[in-house]
Design a protein around this motif. Structure first.
Motif, PDB file in Angstrom:
ATOM      1  N   GLY A  60       0.923  -1.104   0.159  1.00 40.47           N
ATOM      2  CA  GLY A  60       0.100  -0.004   0.063  1.00 40.47           C
ATOM      3  C   GLY A  60       0.984   1.268   0.138  1.00 40.47           C
TER       4      GLY A  60
ATOM      5  N   GLY B 286      -4.097  -2.117  -0.829  1.00 38.22           N
ATOM      6  CA  GLY B 286      -4.490  -0.832  -0.969  1.00 38.22           C
ATOM      7  C   GLY B 286      -3.913  -0.271  -2.577  1.00 38.22           C
TER       8      GLY B 286
ATOM      9  N   GLU C  22      -8.088  -0.044   2.920  1.00 33.62           N
ATOM     10  CA  GLU C  22      -8.263   1.746   3.113  1.00 33.62           C
ATOM     11  C   GLU C  22      -9.278   1.960   4.171  1.00 33.62           C
TER      12      GLU C  22
ATOM     13  N   PRO D  40      -9.984   3.540  -1.293  1.00 32.33           N
ATOM     14  CA  PRO D  40      -8.761   3.795  -2.290  1.00 32.33           C
ATOM     15  C   PRO D  40      -8.620   4.913  -3.093  1.00 32.33           C
TER      16      PRO D  40
ATOM     17  N   PHE E  91     -11.453  11.055  -1.332  1.00 35.86           N
ATOM     18  CA  PHE E  91     -10.292  10.551  -0.417  1.00 35.86           C
ATOM     19  C   PHE E  91      -9.535  11.537   0.259  1.00 35.86           C
TER      20      PHE E  91
ATOM     21  N   PHE F 212      -0.921   2.312  13.914  1.00 34.19           N
ATOM     22  CA  PHE F 212       0.677   2.181  14.340  1.00 34.19           C
ATOM     23  C   PHE F 212       0.492   1.965  15.787  1.00 34.19           C
TER      24      PHE F 212
ATOM     25  N   ARG G 100       0.683  -1.697  16.529  1.00 36.61           N
ATOM     26  CA  ARG G 100       2.048  -2.119  16.226  1.00 36.61           C
ATOM     27  C   ARG G 100       3.126  -1.936  17.392  1.00 36.61           C
TER      28      ARG G 100
END
Ligand code: T1G
Length: 683
Positions: free
Chosen positions: A61, A100, A124, A131, A253, A270, A273
């Motif tokens: 992506g 993506g 997305e 997208p 978008f 994030f 993770r």
């Protein structure tokens, strides 16, 4: 080192992207691919171009870390525009996950060959986006509006096999992708196969389809903006030219990427993770080999926990107190797999293979070889201590001794045995085989090796792990009890059950507090509070809960709780209002009309304040961990990013000001603002 390289061998150019860890389409990659296509296009004799990636996956992506910064040319749409004018057959060779912008890049190619294990998708929507590089215009042209919208709104990737059936993939590589891609290119050259631009295709649909699709997804995507934008963009693909449709996609978008919802969902991407990163634990930290798992206790939690490991074909020995209890546990686990087969999540054969890994026993010596033992017995300290003492005598020296307790003191539990360094908390959320969150509770003695092993295990069983220190309720339940306290007090002060639930539902919670309590069982919390000393919680806030349970109203399972249930129909239980008035008098609480805003701020700001105290005390490593916990465990709306991210969005100073106001009207026993929150507000 260039992130894009080109090799030309007799008429075929191979452009390889190499941008670890997931070949995200950073500016350097976009620039490299653009230049490589220009160079190859200018060379005589090149009659096919293969676009592939090094490392573990095709492009996963756009580079999410670039969002929010000014776009740098070539942007993805500019690169796609360039690709759409290439006159040499372009072949995407896909392995891993083309997601993506990575999948959109592949859709700009004229042919696609996938490795058998590859997947393609447009996730997305999970980032609050649609997208943004032609996906909403090309995918419907290739597979039709219905399948395209399903992929875009679900955000779920499809397998290579499914991609082949949808004609997204032209070929599946059975050997090595590189060889098969070259052979495919040679075939395309030999057969003079045409340039196949998806943008040149047409797609039509009945306008009523989009209206019906919107209604179909409304309940699941309540509050989220991206799905609505996706429907608009795909509809434009059926009513306008490709160029005009691209403009609609771009407009939608840009609105989303600059809006609060996507910022919130990118924060969580994030944060999830980051949560797995624990200071002092890194890839050099030794981890233990977990080959055999034992579960103590075959109740709902024990069976759900067992399924997580059986899913990965790890041998699991589940210990119960009698053959009948073992049989009941086996039936529970078989039922769980039976419903997965019925829902098409797994095949009958996979179910058999997983169940074959399950052993049931009543004898502790049968678990002496287990590398990991998880106790999921009754939530009582004495019972758990007895189990730990037994485990201490039978489990092998390196065995990890884990507890699934949701609030008891692990340090006290660990003090009962000779190897406290092996003790850790693995707090699953019910249903344990479905809920994505795993709270990993480290005690004062948990070794780094045991903690590192638990983190690795969490990733292996597909859980989002968050590390917590030891305190009452750890992160999730400690915050939830504050949220529940305010909801309970508001009932005494004059708010209605339905009013509180409506406000919290409209805020974006999956359901109101009292609907949730009725569903889970009011008695669970009442029993848990029997283990807590009265000074650690506000007994007034839960007086109605205890009285309802005492009167036999435990929630849905008894046909009535905060609500009475008549089939699908639920109405507020009149007994609640009577109890509220009775306890208000007893606790000398003056009842008054209460605004929706006060209900929302009292409940949500209680979460925020407790969350910052949890970070301040070092129970959570970072604020974003608290957001991960409360969105994953209790469904705090992801489009608000979690309680602490939400506080930042509405302004820390506003939150502190309101907490101080609540302290004046409700006392500062609970409304003492967290110091960390005050510091954030001061900044
Ligand atoms: N951008 C930047 N970094 C990314 C990234 C991305 N797209 N995907 C992953 N990473 C980082 C991640 O933060 C982690 O970093 C490391 O890579 C490994 O990830 C225009 C606008 C691909 C299935 O949403 O789903 O394209 O922690 O731990 O479990 O229309 O990463 O090591 O420092 O997740 O093996 C759309 C998101 C973007 C895919 C691999 N794409 N990524 O999972 O590893 S928007 C996505 C994933 C877009 C276009 C739109 C997963 C994965 P660190 P990981 P994994």
């Amino acid at each position: 080192m260039s992130v894009v390289s080109t090799e030309i061998n007799n008429e075929i150019a191979v452009i390889t992207i190499d941008n670890p860890p997931v070949n995200a389409l950073s500016h350097a990659v976009r620039e490299g691919v653009s230049r490589a296509l220009q160079d190859v296009g200018a060379k005589d004799g090149v009659r096919a171009i293969i676009l592939c990636c090094a490392g573990r996956t095709f492009c996963a992506g756009a580079d999410i870390s670039e969002f929010g910064k000014p776009p740098k040319s070539p942007t993805l749409p500019e690169l796609m525009e360039q690709m759409d004018h290439i006159t040499i057959p372009l072949i995407a060779a896909i392995h891993g996950t083309a997601l993506g912008g990575g999948f959109e890049l592949a859709l700009c190619c004229h042919y696609r060959i996938l490795e058998a294990a590859a997947k393609v998708g447009l996730p997305e929507v999970n980032l609050g986006l649609i997208p943004g590089a032609g996906g909403t215009q090309r995918l419907p042209r290739l597979i039709g509006v219905s399948q395209a919208l399903d992929m875009i709104i679900s955000g779920k990737p499809v397998s290579a096999e499914k991609a082949l059936s949808l004609k997204i993939a032209d070929r599946i590589s059975q050997n090595t992708l590189e060889q098969d891609a070259l052979a495919f290119a040679e075939e395309i050259i030999k057969d003079y196969r045409p340039i196949r631009r998806i943008s040149a295709l047409d797609v039509k649909a009945d306008p009523i389809f989009f209206e019906n699709f919107g209604k179909k997804i409304a309940s699941k995507t309540r509050g989220f903006l991206a799905p609505i934008a996706a429907i608009e963009a795909v509809k434009a693909a059926t009513t306008q030219s490709f160029e005009e449709g691209l403009k609609v996609e771009r407009t939608e978008f840009i609105k989303l990427v600059e809006g609060p919802q996507s910022k919130a969902q990118r924060h969580l991407f994030f944060a999830e993770r980051e949560a797995a990163k624990v200071p002092g634990i890194d890839k050099n930290t030794a981890v233990l080999d977990i080959r055999q798992v034992a579960i103590i206790g075959g109740g709902i939690m024990g069976c759900g926990i067992a399924v997580n490991f059986l899913n990965k074909l790890l041998p699991v020995t589940l210990l119960e107190i009698s053959p009948e209890a073992c049989e009941t546990a086996r039936q529970k686990i078989t039922e769980i797999y039976g419903s997965s087969v019925k829902k098409g999540r797994i095949t009958e054969d996979q179910k058999d293979k997983m169940l074959a890994q399950l052993t049931l026993t009543c004898a502790y010596h049968d678990i002496s070889d287990a590398d990991l033992v998880i106790e999921a017995v009754f939530e009582n300290m004495d019972v758990k201590k007895q189990v730990f003492e037994k485990l201490d005598s039978v489990a092998k020296p390196t065995a990890i001794l884990a507890t699934n307790t949701s609030f008891l003191d692990l340090n006290e539990m660990a003090s009962a045995i000779s190897r406290p360094q092996n003790v850790i908390g693995l707090h699953f959320f019910s249903p344990a085989h479905i809920m994505p969150l795993l709270e990993i509770i480290r005690t004062d003695h948990t070794s780094d090796e045991v903690l590192a092993t638990a983190l690795k295990l969490a990733k292996m069983i597909g859980k989002t792990a968050v590390v917590s220190g030891v305190c009452y309720g750890f992160i999730a339940n400690r915050m939830s009890s504050c949220y529940g306290r305010e909801a309970g007090l508001l009932l005494l002060e004059g708010a209605g059950v339905e009013q509180v639930d409506r406000v919290l539902y409209d805020f974006g919670m999956p359901m109101g507090m009292f609907t949730m309590l009725d569903m889970a069982g009011i008695d669970i919390g009442v029993m848990a509070r029997e283990n807590i000393s009265p000074e650690n919680y506000d007994q007034r806030a839960f007086a109605i809960h205890a009285a309802l349970v005492k009167a036999g109203y435990k929630g849905q399972k008894t046909g009535a709780g905060f609500y009475t249930y008549d089939g699908q129909q639920k109405t507020a239980n009149p007994m609640v209002n009577e109890l509220a008035q009775k306890f208000a008098e007893e606790f000398q609480i003056i009842r008054r009309p209460i605004s929706d805003q006060e209900i929302e701020e009292r409940c949500i700001f209680a979460l925020i304040n407790e969350g910052y105290k949890i970070v301040e005390e070092g129970i959570a490593l970072r604020a974003s961990d608290v957001d991960v916990v409360f969105t994953a465990a209790f469904g705090f709306p992801r489009y608000r990013g979690g309680p602490l991210f939400y506080a930042e969005q509405i302004g820390f100073d506003y939150v502190v000001r309101k907490i101080n106001e609540f302290a004046k009207t409700h006392g500062d026993r609970w409304w003492r603002p967290s110091k960390l929150l005050i510091n954030m507000a001061a900044k």
